[in-house]
Design a protein around this motif. Structure first.
Motif, PDB file in Angstrom:
ATOM      1  N   THR A 139       8.453   5.646  -0.913  1.00 47.24           N
ATOM      2  CA  THR A 139       7.077   5.234  -1.265  1.00 47.24           C
ATOM      3  C   THR A 139       6.119   6.384  -1.018  1.00 47.24           C
ATOM      4  O   THR A 139       6.326   7.211  -0.119  1.00 47.24           O
ATOM      5  N   LEU A 140       5.057   6.412  -1.820  1.00 47.07           N
ATOM      6  CA  LEU A 140       3.967   7.377  -1.668  1.00 47.07           C
ATOM      7  C   LEU A 140       2.658   6.590  -1.588  1.00 47.07           C
ATOM      8  O   LEU A 140       2.395   5.734  -2.436  1.00 47.07           O
ATOM      9  N   PRO A 141       1.825   6.864  -0.577  1.00 49.73           N
ATOM     10  CA  PRO A 141       0.581   6.096  -0.439  1.00 49.73           C
ATOM     11  C   PRO A 141      -0.384   6.405  -1.576  1.00 49.73           C
ATOM     12  O   PRO A 141      -0.448   7.530  -2.085  1.00 49.73           O
ATOM     13  N   GLY A 145       4.784   9.158   3.293  1.00 50.07           N
ATOM     14  CA  GLY A 145       5.542   8.061   2.719  1.00 50.07           C
ATOM     15  C   GLY A 145       6.756   7.721   3.561  1.00 50.07           C
ATOM     16  O   GLY A 145       6.968   8.275   4.649  1.00 50.07           O
ATOM     17  N   ARG A 146       7.576   6.818   3.064  1.00 50.09           N
ATOM     18  CA  ARG A 146       8.783   6.386   3.767  1.00 50.09           C
ATOM     19  C   ARG A 146       9.949   6.353   2.788  1.00 50.09           C
ATOM     20  O   ARG A 146       9.752   6.122   1.597  1.00 50.09           O
ATOM     21  N   GLU A 192       2.230  -0.755   5.272  1.00 48.76           N
ATOM     22  CA  GLU A 192       1.938   0.521   4.632  1.00 48.76           C
ATOM     23  C   GLU A 192       0.664   0.482   3.804  1.00 48.76           C
ATOM     24  O   GLU A 192       0.105   1.519   3.470  1.00 48.76           O
ATOM     25  N   GLY A 193       0.195  -0.691   3.417  1.00 46.27           N
ATOM     26  CA  GLY A 193      -0.953  -0.762   2.543  1.00 46.27           C
ATOM     27  C   GLY A 193      -0.537  -0.564   1.092  1.00 46.27           C
ATOM     28  O   GLY A 193       0.551  -0.964   0.653  1.00 46.27           O
ATOM     29  N   GLY A 194      -1.405   0.090   0.308  1.00 47.45           N
ATOM     30  CA  GLY A 194      -1.112   0.328  -1.103  1.00 47.45           C
ATOM     31  C   GLY A 194      -0.228   1.553  -1.287  1.00 47.45           C
ATOM     32  O   GLY A 194      -0.569   2.653  -0.841  1.00 47.45           O
ATOM     33  N   THR A 244      -6.720   0.231  -5.761  1.00 51.00           N
ATOM     34  CA  THR A 244      -7.941  -0.254  -6.435  1.00 51.00           C
ATOM     35  C   THR A 244      -8.312   0.598  -7.635  1.00 51.00           C
ATOM     36  O   THR A 244      -9.179   0.219  -8.420  1.00 51.00           O
ATOM     37  N   GLN A 245      -7.650   1.770  -7.805  1.00 49.30           N
ATOM     38  CA  GLN A 245      -7.938   2.609  -8.960  1.00 49.30           C
ATOM     39  C   GLN A 245      -7.306   2.066 -10.227  1.00 49.30           C
ATOM     40  O   GLN A 245      -7.646   2.480 -11.326  1.00 49.30           O
ATOM     41  N   ARG A 246      -6.366   1.158 -10.098  1.00 52.98           N
ATOM     42  CA  ARG A 246      -5.700   0.618 -11.289  1.00 52.98           C
ATOM     43  C   ARG A 246      -6.658  -0.287 -12.044  1.00 52.98           C
ATOM     44  O   ARG A 246      -7.348  -1.116 -11.482  1.00 52.98           O
ATOM     45  N   VAL A 247      -6.666  -0.131 -13.330  1.00 53.15           N
ATOM     46  CA  VAL A 247      -7.539  -0.930 -14.184  1.00 53.15           C
ATOM     47  C   VAL A 247      -6.679  -1.803 -15.079  1.00 53.15           C
ATOM     48  O   VAL A 247      -5.821  -1.302 -15.825  1.00 53.15           O
ATOM     49  N   ASP A 248      -6.943  -3.115 -15.021  1.00 48.57           N
ATOM     50  CA  ASP A 248      -6.209  -4.090 -15.852  1.00 48.57           C
ATOM     51  C   ASP A 248      -4.706  -3.886 -15.695  1.00 48.57           C
ATOM     52  O   ASP A 248      -3.943  -3.785 -16.666  1.00 48.57           O
TER      53      ASP A 248
END
Length: 858
Positions: free
Chosen positions: A827-829, A806-807, A755-757, A833-837
Motif C-alpha cells: 500500500t501507498l498512502p 507504506g506496508r 492506515e487511513g487512505g 478525498t482527491q478522487r472525483v466521482d
C-alpha cells in the motif's frame, strides 16, 4: 458585679426556687453574670416599647372600627331612603297601569297625569306608555309634553324597547311580559348620555298582556335628591354599575387632580329588585394614625436611646472581657512558644548581666536557669580557648555593632562538648521607647553546617560530571534571555554567550525584560509555568553550518534555583552517525540499481528475443523493398506502406530499449506526482517479455479516477517487476497447466482505521504458494528459496515501500484447506478525498477467474 442575696428559705413560699436560682447564678462565670445583668434591663425596655406600641395599635383599630360602623350606618340610611322612594313610586305606577289597562284613562288624559307624577319626582326622566307590539302610545319627557301621532315604534333610542335589539329596555320589557310583575332594568346610557335605569310595569287587560308603563330614573338625580345631606357631608355616597363602574356620586372629582383612594368602603344593593346597581359608601380616617403620633415617636425615641445606652454598656463590658482574655491567651501563648521553641533566647542588661534565659537556651548549654541568671562574663558556656575572642564579640554586641547576619561562635556544653552556633542580637525597648538591654537568639548550626558542606561537595561532583560530558548542556532564562549555565563542551563549541543556545533551539535568545519604573509587572504573566516544567523533551536534529556538525537537540523547561523559568538544552554531536546513515543510504541506492541490473540480466534472453522480432521484421521489410526496387515491381504506395511498417517496428524496438534504459539507469531517488495507471503500464510492459517467454498470462485491473501518488515511479516499477517476475517463476517452476498459468494485478483504493487512505497494489498467482516458515522469513536479508537467488529482492522491495510510508504483506490463497496460489500486496498512502466521482471498488475475484470482464490480458 451583681451578687445574689441570701433569702431566708423558711419564711418564703418559693424558697426552693430561690435556692435553685442562686445555685445556678453562682455556677456562671463573672463575664456571663455581667452579660445577664445587662440583658435584663434591655429586655424590660423592649417589653415597655412593645406595650406602648400594642396600646397605640389597639386604639387605632378601635377608631377604624368606629369609622367603619358610621360609614355602614350612613350607607344603609341612604339605601333605605332611595328604596322607600322607589317602592312608593312603584305603587302609584301600578295603580296608573291598572287604570290604563281598564281604559279609565285615555291617551290624551295620560299626559297630564304623567306630568303631575313627574313634577313631584325630579329623578324621573320620562313616562312612556308602550303597547304589546312595542309601539309608543304616549310619552311624557322631562319638562315637555309629547303626544304620539303614529303607531310606529321608536327606533334608535335605547330608552324604548325594540324587538330583536340587545337593549336593557328590551330585556326589561320581555321580563315584564313574561312575569306580569314590575321589572327594574339594568343601568344604561340614554340618548342624552346620562346614566339611567327603568322600571316597567305590565298592563294586564282581562288577563292579557297589553303593554308596559315605562318610567326612566336618572341615577344622578336619585343620589342628589334622596341621599340625606348630613350623610353626604360625612361620607361619599356613589352608585356603581354591575361592572363596578361609578355612575353617580355625591362628590365630583376635580379634573386634572389625582384622586386619593378612600381608606373605608361599604356597598349595598340599590333597587328593590336586583338589577346590578350598588350603593357604595366611602370614607377617610381623620386621625393621623399610629406612625404620625408624636407621643408614640417620643416613646420610641426614648426607648431606642435607652436600648442604645444599654447595648453600648454591654458592648464595652464585652470588649473589656475580650481584651482580658486575649491578654491572658497572648501571655500563655508566648510562654508556650518560648518553652517549645528550639532557638535559645538570652536577655542582658546594658552592663552585660544575664536577666532571662528560656528552656531552649538551657537545653543547648546543659546549664540550669539558676546557673545562668545574674551571671557576668566570662560565661560558663564559653570554651576556655576562646575567652578573649568571645569577650571581644560581647563588647561589640553591647556597643550595638553586631552584624545583621549574626555571628558564628563556638559554645561549650556543661559536659565539655562543643557545638557551632549562630547568634543574632536585637535591642530591648521599654514602653517609653528607652533601651533597657539586649536580646540574643542562639541557633545550633552544627547539622546545617554539615549539610552545607555535603551540598557543596555534591555540587562540585555534579559540576565535574557535566563538565566531562561530550554533549553541550546549557540553561537559558526565559524571562531575561540570560545564559544561566554552560558546560565545557558548550563553551568549546559556541563560546560563553546565549547565541548558540538560541541557534540550537531554533530561536534567538529572549530579550531582557525591562519593567516600568512606576509599577510592578509580572514578566511571566499568562505563561503556563507548571505545564512547561512538566512537559518532556522534544528532540530534533540541527545542522550548524559554521561548525559543519550535526546535533541531536533536546530541550525542556524547568524552574531554576531562584524560581525563574528556564529552558535547558542538551545538544549531542551526531555528525558521525549522520555520515554512517548517509553511507548506508548510498549503499541502499546502489543495491536498488544492482537489483534492477540483476533483474535485467536474468531477463537478457527474453529481452534479446523480444528485440529480435522487430529487428527481423525490419530486415525482412528492407530486403523485400530492395528486391522489388531492383525488379522495378513496386509502386509508390506499396513503398510508403513498407516504409511505414519498418518505422513502426523500429519504434517498437526503441520503446523496448528506452524502458530498459530507464529501468536500469542509476539516478537519485526522487518523489514526484505519479499516476498509478502509468506505473502499472510501464511495469507490465517490461515484465510482459518475461511472462510471454514463460507462457504466463497477466490480467490487470486499475480503478478509475485514482488520486495522484507522491512517489518515485522507477522504484515502484522495480517492486512490481520483482513481484511479477517471482510469480511467473513460481508458476513456471511448478509446471502448472495453461488454465492455472495466470497472474492478476489489481490497483484499488482502500481506507482502514490503521492506515487511513491508501492505494493498494496486489499481485496474485495460481502457483503452489509458500510454506508458513518461508512466509515468516520472507523479508530477511539474503534469504531466498531459489538455488541461484541472492536474497535481496523482497527485502529491498519492503525497504522501498516502507520508505514511502507504506506496508507490504504476503499470504497464501486457499480453497478450503488447499493452497491455490499466493498474493503479494503493498500500500501507498494517499489522500482519497482527491478522487472525483470514484466508482465503487468491486470485490476481489478468485485468481482462477481468468475470464474477468474488467481485466485486460497482456
Amino acid at each position: 458585679m451583681p451578687v445574689a442575696r441570701d433569702i431566708p428559705s423558711a419564711s418564703h413560699p418559693n424558697s426552693l426556687l430561690h435556692r435553685l436560682f442562686r445555685r445556678w447564678w453562682r455556677q456562671q462565670s463573672p463575664s456571663r453574670q455581667d452579660r445577664f445583668a445587662t440583658i435584663a434591663p434591655l429586655i424590660s425596655v423592649l417589653m415597655f416599647l412593645a406595650t406602648i406600641t400594642a396600646t397605640f395599635w389597639y386604639l387605632r383599630n378601635e377608631e377604624i372600627e368606629r369609622a367603619g360602623e358610621a360609614l355602614r350606618r350612613d350607607t344603609e340610611i341612604s339605601q333605605q331612603q332611595i328604596r322607600l322612594h322607589l317602592i312608593e313610586n312603584q305603587e302609584q305606577l301600578v295603580r296608573m297601569a291598572r287604570e290604563l289597562a281598564t281604559r279609565d284613562i285615555a291617551p290624551e288624559e295620560f299626559l297630564p297625569h304623567a306630568a303631575a307624577f313627574q313634577r313631584e319626582r325630579p329623578e324621573v326622566r320620562h313616562l312612556t306608555w308602550v303597547t304589546a307590539q312595542r309601539q309608543v302610545r304616549a310619552s311624557q319627557a322631562v319638562l315637555s309634553y309629547e303626544s304620539v301621532a303614529s303607531e310606529k315604534p321608536a327606533k334608535h333610542n335605547p330608552s324604548f324597547p325594540g324587538e330583536g335589539l340587545a337593549l336593557a329596555s328590551e330585556a326589561a320589557f320581555i321580563a315584564a311580559r313574561d312575569t306580569r310583575q314590575p321589572v327594574y332594568s339594568r343601568p344604561f346610557t340614554d340618548a342624552d348620555g346620562m346614566a339611567v335605569f327603568q322600571v316597567q310595569v305590565p298592563l294586564i287587560d282581562r288577563g292579557n298582556f297589553a303593554g308596559t308603563l315605562i318610567v326612566e330614573y336618572s341615577i344622578e338625580s336619585l343620589v342628589r335628591y334622596y341621599v340625606p345631606s348630613e350623610v353626604s357631608r360625612r361620607h361619599i355616597i356613589s352608585v356603581v354599575g354591575p361592572e363596578l363602574q361609578p355612575l353617580a356620586s355625591t362628590v365630583t372629582a376635580m379634573p386634572g387632580q389625582p384622586v386619593v383612594p378612600p381608606s373605608l368602603q361599604h356597598e349595598v344593593p340599590l333597587a328593590p329588585m336586583a338589577n346590578g346597581l350598588m350603593l357604595r359608601g366611602q370614607g377617610y380616617r381623620t386621625s393621623i394614625g399610629l406612625i404620625g403620633n408624636t407621643l408614640f415617636w417620643m416613646v420610641v425615641a426614648l426607648s431606642v436611646l435607652t436600648v442604645w445606652m444599654l447595648l453600648g454598656t454591654w458592648k464595652h463590658m464585652r470588649r473589656r472581657a475580650q481584651i482580658q482574655n486575649a491578654l491572658a491567651q497572648e501571655t500563655n501563648f508566648r510562654r508556650a512558644m518560648e518553652n517549645s521553641m528550639l532557638t535559645g533566647m538570652r536577655a542582658m542588661d546594658m552592663e552585660g548581666r544575664v536577666t532571662y534565659v528560656n528552656p531552649a537556651f538551657c537545653a543547648m548549654t546543659g546549664y540550669a536557669e539558676a546557673d545562668l541568671l545574674d551571671g557576668k562574663p566570662p560565661f560558663p558556656y564559653w570554651p576556655p580557648d576562646r575567652v578573649e575572642e568571645n569577650t571581644r564579640l560581647l563588647q561589640q554586641e553591647l556597643q550595638g555593632r553586631s552584624p545583621a547576619g549574626g555571628i558564628e561562635v563556638k559554645v561549650m556544653r556543661k559536659d565539655g562538648s562543643i557545638f557551632d552556633a549562630r547568634m543574632y542580637v536585637s535591642p530591648l525597648i521599654d514602653p517609653r521607647g528607652l533601651q533597657t538591654g539586649w536580646m540574643t537568639s542562639m541557633t545550633n548550626i552544627t547539622e546545617a553546617k554539615r549539610i552545607r558542606d555535603q551540598l557543596s561537595a555534591s555540587h562540585e561532583r555534579f559540576t565535574t560530571v557535566l563538565e566531562g560530558l561530550d554533549a553541550a548542556v546549557s540553561v537559558l532564562s526565559v524571562q531575561q534571555g540570560e545564559l544561566l549555565f554552560a558546560n565545557r563542551s558548550y563553551r568549546l563549541w559556541f563560546g560563553a554567550d546565549a547565541r548558540g543556545h538560541g541557534q540550537l533551539a531554533h530561536s534567538t535568545p529572549a530579550q531582557s525584560y525591562q519593567a516600568e519604573a512606576d509599577e510592578e509587572v509580572d514578566g511571566l504573566s499568562g505563561l503556563p509555568t507548571q505545564e512547561l516544567t512538566e512537559a518532556g523533551a522534544h528532540p530534533h536534529e540541527i545542522y550548524v553550518e559554521p561548525l559543519a556538525m550535526w546535533f541531536d537537540v533536546r530541550t525542556r523547561y524547568l524552574q531554576w534555583t531562584d524560581g525563574r523559568l528556564a529552558q535547558m538544552l542538551i545538544a549531542t554531536d551526531i555528525t558521525s552517525r549522520r555520515r554512517v546513515e548517509e553511507q548506508a543510504q548510498q549503499q541502499a541506492e546502489k543495491a536498488q540499481v544492482t537489483s534492477r541490473l540483476i533483474t535485467m540480466g536474468e531477463m537478457a534472453s527474453s529481452v534479446a528475443h523480444e528485440l529480435n522480432q522487430p529487428l527481423t521484421a525490419i530486415n525482412n521489410y528492407c530486403n523485400g523493398m530492395v528486391s522489388r526496387v531492383r525488379n522495378e515491381s513496386i509502386n509508390t504506395e506499396d513503398l510508403i506502406a513498407a516504409l511505414q511498417k519498418t518505422g513502426r517496428q523500429a519504434e517498437r524496438a526503441g520503446q523496448i530499449i528506452h524502458r530498459i534504459r530507464a529501468f536500469v539507469k542509476k539516478s537519485e531517488p526522487q518523489r514526484q506526482p505519479s499516476q498509478a495507471s502509468e506505473i502499472v503500464d510501464d511495469a507490465v510492459e517490461l515484465a510482459g517479455i518475461e511472462l510471454r517467454r514463460r507462457k504466463v498470462a497477466i490480467h490487470t485491473y486499475v480503478a478509475q479516477r485514482l488520486p495522484t501518488l507522491m512517489c518515485d515511479p522507477i522504484l515502484i516499477e522495480q517492486v512490481l517487476m520483482n513481484l511479477l517476475k517471482n510469480a511467473a517463476e513460481a508458476i513456471d517452476s511448478a509446471g502448472l497447466p495453461s488454465a492455472r498459468r495466470n497472474i492478476e494485478l489489481r490497483v484499488v483504493p482502500r481506507h482502514t482505521a490503521e492506515e487511513g487512505g491508501v492505494i493498494e497494489f496486489s499481485v496474485s498467482d495460481m502457483g503452489p504458494g509458500m510454506k508458513e516458515e518461508v512466509l515468516s522469513r520472507l523479508y530477511e536479508a539474503f534469504f531466498s528459496t531459489k538455488a541461484e537467488g541472492m536474497g535481496i529482492g523482497l527485502s529491498l522491495c519492503r525497504s522501498i515501500i516502507e520508505s514511502h510510508r507504506g506496508r507490504m504483506r504476503a499470504q497464501n490463497l486457499y480453497n478450503g484447506t488447499t493452497v491455490t496460489g499466493c498474493r503479494f500486496a503493498f500500500t501507498l498512502p494517499v489522500d482519497l478525498t482527491q478522487r472525483v466521482d470514484a466508482q465503487p471498488v468491486p470485490e476481489v475475484p478468485d485468481v482462477a477467474a481468468a475470464a474477468n470482464p474488467n481485466a485486460t490480458a497482456s
